[in-house]
Scaffold this motif. Structure first.
Motif, short mmCIF file in Angstrom:
data_model
loop_
_atom_site.label_atom_id
_atom_site.label_comp_id
_atom_site.label_asym_id
_atom_site.label_seq_id
_atom_site.Cartn_x
_atom_site.Cartn_y
_atom_site.Cartn_z
N GLY A 238 18.56 45.00 -10.93
CA GLY A 238 18.84 44.42 -9.62
C GLY A 238 19.19 45.48 -8.60
O GLY A 238 18.74 45.43 -7.44
N SER A 370 21.11 37.46 -8.95
CA SER A 370 19.93 36.63 -9.18
C SER A 370 19.08 37.18 -10.31
O SER A 370 18.58 36.43 -11.15
CB SER A 370 19.12 36.52 -7.89
OG SER A 370 17.93 35.78 -8.09
N VAL A 371 18.92 38.52 -10.33
CA VAL A 371 18.14 39.15 -11.41
C VAL A 371 18.79 38.89 -12.75
O VAL A 371 18.13 38.55 -13.74
CB VAL A 371 18.00 40.67 -11.14
CG1 VAL A 371 17.41 41.38 -12.35
CG2 VAL A 371 17.12 40.91 -9.92
N GLN A 374 18.28 35.32 -14.00
CA GLN A 374 16.91 34.96 -14.38
C GLN A 374 16.42 35.69 -15.63
O GLN A 374 15.34 35.37 -16.13
CB GLN A 374 15.98 35.28 -13.21
CG GLN A 374 16.23 34.47 -11.97
CD GLN A 374 15.27 34.79 -10.84
OE1 GLN A 374 14.05 34.84 -11.05
NE2 GLN A 374 15.82 35.01 -9.65
N THR A 375 17.16 36.71 -16.11
CA THR A 375 16.66 37.51 -17.24
C THR A 375 17.53 37.37 -18.49
O THR A 375 17.45 38.18 -19.39
CB THR A 375 16.63 39.00 -16.84
OG1 THR A 375 17.93 39.41 -16.40
CG2 THR A 375 15.63 39.25 -15.74
N GLU A 602 9.81 37.55 -15.44
CA GLU A 602 9.59 36.97 -14.10
C GLU A 602 10.92 36.93 -13.35
O GLU A 602 11.86 36.28 -13.78
CB GLU A 602 9.00 35.57 -14.21
CG GLU A 602 7.59 35.54 -14.80
CD GLU A 602 7.00 34.15 -14.82
OE1 GLU A 602 7.71 33.22 -14.35
OE2 GLU A 602 5.85 33.98 -15.27
N VAL A 603 10.94 37.61 -12.24
CA VAL A 603 12.12 37.62 -11.37
C VAL A 603 11.66 37.16 -9.99
O VAL A 603 10.83 37.84 -9.35
CB VAL A 603 12.75 39.03 -11.31
CG1 VAL A 603 13.94 39.02 -10.35
CG2 VAL A 603 13.17 39.49 -12.69
N ASN A 604 12.16 36.02 -9.56
CA ASN A 604 11.78 35.45 -8.26
C ASN A 604 12.95 35.60 -7.29
O ASN A 604 14.03 35.02 -7.49
CB ASN A 604 11.40 33.97 -8.40
CG ASN A 604 10.17 33.79 -9.28
OD1 ASN A 604 9.22 34.58 -9.20
ND2 ASN A 604 10.18 32.77 -10.12
N ILE A 736 9.51 44.33 -7.28
CA ILE A 736 10.09 43.78 -8.51
C ILE A 736 9.31 44.25 -9.73
O ILE A 736 9.87 44.67 -10.75
CB ILE A 736 10.15 42.25 -8.43
CG1 ILE A 736 11.14 41.83 -7.34
CG2 ILE A 736 10.53 41.66 -9.78
CD1 ILE A 736 11.16 40.33 -7.09
N THR A 740 10.86 46.67 -12.52
CA THR A 740 10.89 46.11 -13.88
C THR A 740 10.20 47.05 -14.86
O THR A 740 10.69 47.28 -15.98
CB THR A 740 10.23 44.72 -13.91
OG1 THR A 740 10.89 43.86 -12.97
CG2 THR A 740 10.31 44.12 -15.29
#
Length: 856
Positions: A238, A370-371, A374-375, A602-604, A736, A740
């Motif tokens: 992040g 947020s990262v 989501q992970t 996938e990181v949105n 991203i 990543t």
């Protein structure tokens, strides 16, 4: 040698064939560093004999002179091919040629040995003949000394020559004593040398399993580092995305935040200017009224009848001309107020731009959180994969059953050590006998040279040049007897000493030239590395024995050099040709899974809004507020003026002076009163106006500077905002993906670095075979050449030189003894003749033999 090579093969127990070379040293990732613990060995890398090494070098030079031929590599190769059997087919031409080459190479040693053997054979014969002749009063055995004109010169020459010879013999004897004692002391050090080498070999065997366990166990360190980074994905991944967006987003947000603060500051500045301006307008109006009242009073006073006569008329006219100076100097009242601009800014501030900017900051700062959210599942899966790799590594450790193999080799080393320690007492015992024999040999030489020294000492001290040969003193006679005793002992023992010299010379010289020197220059290894030499079916004997592949270029010289440089056995023996360290550590399937997890991550992040439409409209409204269109020039021009046209204190002072010129009366009192009023106006109204006007002037300047280029600034901020928002909208996904991939490469890099380090450690550091090279050096270079051959060569060189110089010494001693011993008869000159007469019977000139019993 076979035992040593078997020990070095232990690391290849679980690996399969590869053809790759050793990897290059990897670059360690940040925060991850592996270091294989070093192993300390007892045995020193090099051997230095100390000060006696100078004498050893002298012997080496002598051997080089005697044997200047180069190392006979071709001859040794042919001899090895014949299995060291030179007796077969000796009639064949190649055998004859080989024999001639051997003789040619050994020519120097053969010549020296032959001369030594001649010495051994001839000296007893010459001694026997000499003794028999002396017994028959021949060869100088007759106790009669003939008088010679140069007799004194000859005596001195013989004495000096014998002394010099004895000194040379003494140096040889000292070398013999030193070499004999050095050899004895070094043999006693053999037990310590052997013990340290065996301990080093055991250390090699004992440390190898722990080294392998340590190397494989470092996977836990790499895994913990990876787990730490996975748990820290919020800041690493992040934060990485943030850092890519920061150059675009943060400067814009900072500018908007600064503009929001500038809007508030502008309103405050406008309010302050407007308030101060209003107060100044009122103050200047009161000042104008006060001045106008003073002016009216003065005009009325000047209408006094006293002003119509001279000289008062001139003074009154003078005062009347200055009345126009009592006017207000500023037009602040004509300056418009700033209420409209203040209302516009107040309307702009109804929208809290600072709060909108904080929302932009918050959306940017929420990226790491947020990262992380989501992970969670991806990180859990990667950790599971890494744990699977750890289980695989543990299985590899169990597959390497090296400890059982090492136990067998350790038992063999124990057997060899037991044999060495059982043999060493016998070696020390034989060495004591050898030491005693060398001591006897040196003592015999010492005895001989001692008799010569005593003979010289007694002869020189007891010699009387006035005494006749038949009347020489006892001390002189004793000196001659000592010389002859030394001669007799020389004949008795010198040939035995020469036998010792010849035997030790032949053995020591050949070992030095054929073993020690070529070992130091590695030519011995080059001979052993000759293709098809030791085994006619194998091109390279060592590779055939170790790798079972005789065509691979694995040489004794290369293995010795690598072990000398403390390289691992894997590299030294080129085990990559039969063992593959990569197969047991093949984690490619696991790392591919980790790579796939990162690729499919996938990181949105689609909620990043730096500033919404309301904020942008707020900025545009600020441009329309009119702050930048204020006529700052007019305000600055008026605020820069002084409140009055003249200095009122100066005006009052001048008015008083003029009043003082008038005679006493109402006119004078009126002028004086008005002067006092002017002073009161100055102190009460003008002075309080000066400071606010200066402050207002500075405030207007600041406001002008702050509002200068306001539209350009806001338009620039809006353009930057649009560009940053478009970048986030269009490039965020690629950022991203890039971060990543970078993050995944970092995690996988830990294990790639670990595996690379494992390969390098196994190849170059684990089971470093330096103790093997050191043990070989200890056997050949230290024990054989340093402990035995060098002292042996110095011994035969010393006593050989001493024995050889016994030959001229005994000749000088025999000649000199005639001048020291008491003779039985002597030559006597006739006193009556001044010129000697020839005696027909004796053939002598001018004298005749006279017995010692006669009186002279």
């Amino acid at each position: 040698m076979t035992l040593t090579l078997r020990v070095l093969l232990l690391l290849g127990l679980c690996w399969n064939t590869i053809s790759e070379g050793p990897p290059s040293s990897p670059k360690s990732p940040a925060g991850l560093e592996f270091q294989l613990p070093s192993t300390n060995y007892e045995t020193k890398d090099s051997y230095t004999p100390g000060p006696i090494g100078v004498l050893f070098q002298m012997v080496h030079v002598f051997l080089h002179v005697v044997q200047p031929n180069a190392f006979p590599e071709d001859i040794l190769r042919k001899i090895i091919q014949k299995k060291f059997d030179l007796s077969t087919d000796y009639e064949k031409p190649e055998s004859v040629v080989l024999t001639l080459k051997v003789v040619h190479y050994e020519m120097g040693i053969i010549v020296c040995a032959t001369l030594g053997l001649l010495f051994v054979v001839l000296m007893p014969v010459v001694g026997l003949c000499f003794g028999l002749c002396r017994c028959c009063n021949r060869c100088g055995g007759e106790m009669h000394q003939r008088q010679k004109r140069n007799g004194a010169f000859l005596r001195k020459c013989y004495a000096v020559s014998l002394l010099v010879t004895c000194v040379v013999i003494s140096l040889g004897i000292i070398s013999g004593f030193v070499a004999n004692e050095h050899l004895r002391a070094q043999i006693l050090q053999t037990r310590k040398l052997a013990g340290s080498n065996f301990r080093d070999l055991r250390t090699l065997l004992n440390e190898t399993p722990s080294q392998i366990s340590y190397v494989l166990g470092q996977y836990t360190t790499a895994k913990e580092k990876a787990f730490s980074d996975l748990d820290n994905i919020k800041s690493l991944l992040g934060g990485g995305i943030q850092e890519q967006l920061r150059p675009k987003a943060i400067p814009v947000l900072d500018d908007i935040k600064a503009m929001a603060a500038a809007i508030k500051e502008t309103r405050e500045a406008l309010l302050n200017v407007n308030k101060t301006l209003g107060e100044l307008k009122k103050s200047t109006a009161r000042l104008s009224t006060s001045l106008q009242d003073v002016k009216t009073n003065l005009e009325q006073s000047l209408n006094d009848p006293g002003c119509s006569v001279q000289p008062e008329r001139a003074t009154c006219d003078d005062v009347r001309t200055t009345l126009n100076q009592l006017d207000d100097n500023t037009n602040l009242g004509q300056l418009p107020s700033l209420d409209k601009q203040i209302d516009n800014i107040t309307h702009v501030l109804q929208t809290d731009l600072s709060s909108l900017v904080q929302e932009g900051y918050k959306s940017f700062n929420d990226i790491p959180e947020s990262v992380q959210n989501q992970t969670v599942d991806v990180v859990s899966g990667i950790k599971s994969t890494l744990n699977s790799i750890g289980s695989h590594i543990e299985n590899v450790k169990e597959q390497i059953s090296i400890q059982n193999k090492l136990t067998g080799f350790s038992d063999q080393i124990d057997d060899v050590e037991t044999y060495v320690h059982r043999t060493l007492p016998a070696l020390e015992e034989y060495n004591s006998y050898r030491w005693l024999g060398g001591l006897v040999a040196c003592s015999v030489l010492t005895l001989i040279v001692t008799f010569y020294y005593l003979g010289l000492l007694c002869g020189l001290c007891g010699y009387d040049r006035n005494a006749t040969p038949t009347r020489r003193g006892c001390v002189s006679n004793t000196g001659g007897v000592f010389l002859m005793v030394g001669v007799g002992i020389s004949f008795l023992f010198c040939w035995i000493l020469m036998i010792i010299v010849v035997l030790s010379f032949v053995v020591g010289g050949n070992v030095e030239k054929l073993v020690c020197e070529p070992y130091q220059s590695k030519k011995l290894f080059q001979i052993l590395d000759t293709p098809y030499l030791i085994n006619e079916e194998w091109k390279y004997y060592l590779s055939g024995m170790v790798l079972n592949k005789p065509d691979i270029n694995l040489t004794f010289e290369q293995v010795y050099s690598d072990c000398k440089d403390n390289k691992g056995v894997y590299t030294a023996l080129k085990l990559e040709n039969i063992y593959n360290i990569s197969d047991c550590l093949d984690t490619q399937q696991f790392t591919q899974n980790v790579s796939s997890d990162f690729e499919n991550m996938e990181v949105n992040i689609d909620n990043i809004v730096l500033l919404d439409a309301a904020g942008k409209k707020n900025l545009q409204d600020f441009i329309s507020s009119g702050v930048d269109r204020i006529d700052y020039g007019a305000y600055l021009a008026e605020t820069a003026k002084t409140p009055t046209k003249v200095n009122l204190l100066t005006f009052a002072h001048g008015l008083e002076e003029k009043a003082n010129q008038l005679p006493q009366g109402s006119l004078k009192r009126s002028l004086a009163s008005n002067a006092q009023t002017v002073r009161m106006i100055y102190h009460g109204q003008v002075v309080p106006l000066e400071s606010p006007m200066k402050t207002l002037h500075q405030s207007i300047q600041d406001l002008q500077h702050q509002s200068s280029g306001l539209g350009v600034k806001v338009h620039s901020i809006i353009s930057s905002l649009d560009a940053a928002q478009n970048f986030i909208a269009n490039s965020l996904s690629s950022v991203i993906v890039q971060e990543t991939k970078k993050y995944g490469n970092m995690i996988i890099g830990y294990f790639e670095y670990y595996l690379q380090w494992v390969k390098i450690s196994i190849m170059e550091k684990v089971a470093a075979c330096k103790p093997v090279a050191t043990a070989l050096d200890s056997v050949v270079s230290v024990f054989l050449c340093g402990y035995i051959i060098d002292p042996m060569n110095l011994f035969w060189f010393g006593i050989g030189k001493a024995t050889l110089f016994l030959l001229p010494a005994l000749i000088f001693a025999v000649k000199l003894a005639k001048y020291y011993r008491r003779m039985d008869s002597e030559d006597v000159y006739d006193d009556v003749e001044t010129i000697p007469m020839k005696n027909m019977q004796t053939g002598n000139i001018g004298f005749h033999r006279h017995q010692t019993t006669q009186n002279l």
